[in-house]
Design an enzyme around this catalytic site. Structure first.
Site, PDB file in Angstrom:
ATOM      1  CE1 TYR A 193      -3.683  -1.704   5.312  1.00 11.73           C
ATOM      2  CE2 TYR A 193      -3.206   0.568   4.691  1.00 11.73           C
ATOM      3  CZ  TYR A 193      -3.584  -0.722   4.345  1.00 11.73           C
ATOM      4  OH  TYR A 193      -3.856  -1.027   3.030  1.00 11.73           O
ATOM      5  CB  SER A 195      -0.898   0.023   1.242  1.00 15.36           C
ATOM      6  OG  SER A 195      -1.579   1.262   1.351  1.00 15.36           O
TER       7      SER A 195
END
Length: 263
Positions: free
Chosen positions: A155, A142
């Site tokens: 995350y 990501s």
């Protein structure tokens, strides 16, 4: 074409399975579908086999369970041989704050799924790919792994670790003619992003993202940010001095801490 995809019950993983079925619309195409939700996998299997004539094998499991993934990989290869492509797409996102003790479990789960899930997915296939003299391993990272985002410590950390792990793996596999591709998406329309109550620049539909992902895989790219606009933003983010990044992020929106129960 033989493809093994984790996180296949929804979002990017599901879209990838559908796009592969569309591109290789014949009985020689085998797709392994892996996710925790058995009912979703069964529905996807029926849809793909009916609409595109492909054959699907489903394995309801959690990527944190390395033994279960090893058994699934062994079964898939026993039935169909070594896959051409293995895509580690399973991932979770949840807002986390270190000062909340109750978030420790969320930190652990995010790291286990987003980082160790990659290892658990790839490891059972590497020996077979080496013996075959070829193969493609794909990890979904990501843009959030490029710089630390407020409220997303778990995350961002997990995706930064994923990017670095995949880079190490790419170098390790090069001599065996096994390619490793890292794809770092920006915002993709899915259940994971649906809970965000802030503006998401360059938001992309999952089916469009899947098309671009597979094009990237087929070209054997090493590291790609999708969409391209987010790629330029990522390049810019890398070079922002820490004091400017801190200032810019002070009032940045945070992801909600309690999105859904997936622990």
């Amino acid at each position: 074409m033989k493809v093994f995809i984790t996180g296949a019950s929804s979002g990017i993983g599901e879209a990838l399975a559908i796009e592969y079925a569309k591109r290789h619309n014949n009985k020689n195409t085998i797709i392994g579908l892996i996710a925790r939700r058995s009912e979703h996998l069964q529905n996807l299997k029926l849809k793909l086999e009916k609409s595109h004539q492909v054959k699907c094998e489903i394995y309801p499991l959690d990527v944190r369970d390395d033994a279960a993934l090893a058994l699934a990989a062994s079964d898939f290869m026993l039935l169909h041989g070594t896959p051409d492509v293995v895509i580690a797409c399973a991932g979770v996102s949840r807002g986390t704050l270190t000062d909340h003790k109750e978030d420790i479990a969320a930190f652990q789960a995010v790291m286990d799924i987003n980082v160790m899930g990659l290892v658990h997915t790839f490891q059972p296939f590497i020996a077979a790919m080496k013996q075959a003299g070829q193969g493609r391993l794909v990890g979904i990272a990501s843009v959030a792994g490029i710089r630390g985002l407020p409220g997303a410590g778990a995350y961002s950390a997990s995706k930064a670790a994923a990017i670095t792990y995949l880079e190490s793996l790419r170098v390790e596999m090069a001599a065996s003619n096994i390619t490793v591709t890292t794809i770092a998406p920006g915002y993709i329309r899915s259940a994971m992003t649906a809970v965000n109550d802030y503006k998401m620049p360059f938001l992309m539909d999952a089916d469009i993202a899947a098309t671009k992902f597979i094009n990237t895989i087929e070209r054997k790219r090493r590291f790609v940010v999708i969409p391209w606009q987010m790629g330029w933003l990522a390049r810019f983010m890398r070079f922002i001095p820490p004091f400017l990044w801190d200032f810019a992020m002070k009032k940045a929106p945070h992801k909600k801490r309690l999105d859904w129960d997936w622990l």
